[in-house]
Design a protein around this motif. Structure first.
Motif, PDB file in Angstrom:
ATOM      1  N   TYR A 140       0.839  -1.197   0.000  1.00  0.00           N
ATOM      2  CA  TYR A 140       0.000   0.000   0.000  1.00  0.00           C
ATOM      3  C   TYR A 140       0.869   1.241   0.000  1.00  0.00           C
ATOM      4  O   TYR A 140       1.957   1.227   0.585  1.00  0.00           O
ATOM      5  CB  TYR A 140      -0.876   0.033   1.261  1.00  0.00           C
ATOM      6  N   ILE A 141       0.359   2.339  -0.560  1.00  0.00           N
ATOM      7  CA  ILE A 141       1.123   3.590  -0.560  1.00  0.00           C
ATOM      8  C   ILE A 141       1.415   4.031   0.876  1.00  0.00           C
ATOM      9  O   ILE A 141       2.454   4.621   1.156  1.00  0.00           O
ATOM     10  CB  ILE A 141       0.406   4.701  -1.384  1.00  0.00           C
ATOM     11  N   ALA A 142       0.521   3.692   1.817  1.00  0.00           N
ATOM     12  CA  ALA A 142       0.714   4.056   3.233  1.00  0.00           C
ATOM     13  C   ALA A 142       2.052   3.557   3.767  1.00  0.00           C
ATOM     14  O   ALA A 142       2.667   4.216   4.614  1.00  0.00           O
ATOM     15  CB  ALA A 142      -0.418   3.473   4.075  1.00  0.00           C
ATOM     16  N   ASP A 143       2.518   2.407   3.235  1.00  0.00           N
ATOM     17  CA  ASP A 143       3.788   1.838   3.723  1.00  0.00           C
ATOM     18  C   ASP A 143       4.959   2.808   3.526  1.00  0.00           C
ATOM     19  O   ASP A 143       5.969   2.701   4.217  1.00  0.00           O
ATOM     20  CB  ASP A 143       4.126   0.528   2.977  1.00  0.00           C
ATOM     21  N   LEU A 144       4.839   3.714   2.555  1.00  0.00           N
ATOM     22  CA  LEU A 144       5.962   4.595   2.215  1.00  0.00           C
ATOM     23  C   LEU A 144       5.896   5.969   2.881  1.00  0.00           C
ATOM     24  O   LEU A 144       6.851   6.730   2.860  1.00  0.00           O
ATOM     25  CB  LEU A 144       6.003   4.831   0.692  1.00  0.00           C
ATOM     26  N   VAL A 145       4.718   6.274   3.471  1.00  0.00           N
ATOM     27  CA  VAL A 145       4.469   7.646   3.936  1.00  0.00           C
ATOM     28  C   VAL A 145       5.276   8.012   5.179  1.00  0.00           C
ATOM     29  O   VAL A 145       5.367   7.231   6.121  1.00  0.00           O
ATOM     30  CB  VAL A 145       2.956   7.808   4.260  1.00  0.00           C
ATOM     31  N   GLU A 146       5.845   9.235   5.141  1.00  0.00           N
ATOM     32  CA  GLU A 146       6.440   9.779   6.366  1.00  0.00           C
ATOM     33  C   GLU A 146       5.470  10.807   6.977  1.00  0.00           C
ATOM     34  O   GLU A 146       5.080  10.703   8.114  1.00  0.00           O
ATOM     35  CB  GLU A 146       7.784  10.433   6.052  1.00  0.00           C
ATOM     36  N   ASP A 147       5.078  11.789   6.165  1.00  0.00           N
ATOM     37  CA  ASP A 147       4.045  12.716   6.636  1.00  0.00           C
ATOM     38  C   ASP A 147       3.260  13.284   5.447  1.00  0.00           C
ATOM     39  O   ASP A 147       3.680  13.153   4.285  1.00  0.00           O
ATOM     40  CB  ASP A 147       4.622  13.842   7.499  1.00  0.00           C
TER      41      ASP A 147
END
Ligand code: EPU
Length: 293
Positions: A140-147
């Protein structure tokens, strides 16, 4: 009525949303606005609020089914250059909400940065992908998110850390905000390896999904431990057609527009699919696509 006085960006009326959706379906938006920058965006939010005009945000229109009657409010699109910036610092990527994944992923690849390859081929913007938590089966794109930097509908800007955001399967609570930009953590790799992984995702998608005809991608969410496409296929529904809306022969969770499909044809086909899957497997399929009625 001249309520939009002071807007700097592109403002249009009676804009056909079929021109802005990958399904090529959708009636006119009463107002359509592309703000030039965050100030312009803030002004538009205050004016629609003052004039009690409903508002919806669109990205590439890749995951929505828009009513044939359109939308009697304002559709907002973050398409100006100031919302599409892409920048790298070491292995961090900062991307604007309106930037297309198809621009962001190869740019990371050119720098030998890895982690985002699975997003290649998803026809969306960074903002839309975050709100939907786009991805493939296991990523998921969420896995890459910092902020994520967002604006609320009162015009206040805040920065949300990943831990402040609730991400689910094809969902997030970012939908209560307008996403402005986000920072992602990638890892150093080699250009060659990143390129090879991008090619692998692309080949899989080309082999299994109907990419040549207008669609909104997968129509239903996968039920836990199963695949909606597989279930619809097992009901023998591939090729089933209502008007110009047709269940893809290649992937049964895709409905394709084979000509001039209307939203009401797609909705009828979706009801038929849900009925058949419920009858055969006692499973209630839930739409993944957002329906703008
Ligand atoms: N299958 C069939 N018949 C079909 C379609 C699929 O038997 O008509 C079988 C396949 O053979 C495979 C299994 O179902 O054994 C899963 O199929 P696939 O790998 O295509 O994955 P999916 O679960 O159908 C999910 C995402 C896609 C994403 C792919 C690739 C959802 C609803 N779908 O599809 O996302 O591209 O994995 O990883 O989560 C989207 O969200 O719009 C989307 C297309």
């Amino acid at each position: 009525m001249n309520w939009q006085k002071g807007f700097k960006g592109k403002f249009r009326t009676q804009e056909f949303l079929k021109e802005h959706t990958t399904f090529k379906i959708g009636g006119p938006a009463k107002f359509f606005f592309e703000p030039r920058d965050t100030e312009d965006l803030r002004l538009s939010l205050s004016l629609v609020k003052k004039n009690r005009i409903p508002i919806l945000v669109i990205g590439t229109g890749s995951n929505i089914l828009v009513s044939d009657n359109g939308f009697k409010g304002m559709v907002l699109r973050l398409n100006a250059p100031s919302f599409k910036k892409i920048a790298f610092k070491h292995s961090r990527l900062k991307a604007g909400s309106g930037a297309l994944l198809s621009r962001v992923v190869p740019k990371a690849g050119e720098l030998g940065l890895s982690g985002a390859e699975f997003l290649w081929g998803i026809p969306g913007t960074v903002g839309g992908a975050l709100i939907m938590n786009a991805g493939v089966r296991e990523k998921y794109i969420a896995d890459l998110v910092e902020d994520v930097r967002v604006m609320d509908y009162d015009g206040n800007i805040k920065i949300l850390k990943k831990s402040d955001i609730k991400f689910g399967y094809r969902s997030s609570d970012l939908s209560k905000y307008i996403v402005l930009n986000a920072t992602f953590n990638l890892v150093k790799s080699s250009k060659k390896e990143v390129k090879a992984r991008i090619a692998k995702y692309l080949t899989y998608r080309r082999d299994t999904q109907d990419l040549s005809l207008p669609s909104a991608g997968c129509v239903f969410k996968n039920p836990k431990g199963n695949s909606a496409g597989r279930l619809i296929d097992l009901c023998g529904l591939k090729g089933k057609r209502i008007g110009d809306a047709c269940i893809s022969f290649k992937h049964a969770n895709f409905i394709v527009n084979i000509g001039n499909a209307r939203a009401k044809d797609v909705l009828k086909l979706m009801s038929l699919i849900r009925r058949e899957v419920k009858n055969k497997f006692n499973i209630n399929l839930k739409p993944e696509i957002k329906i703008w009625k």
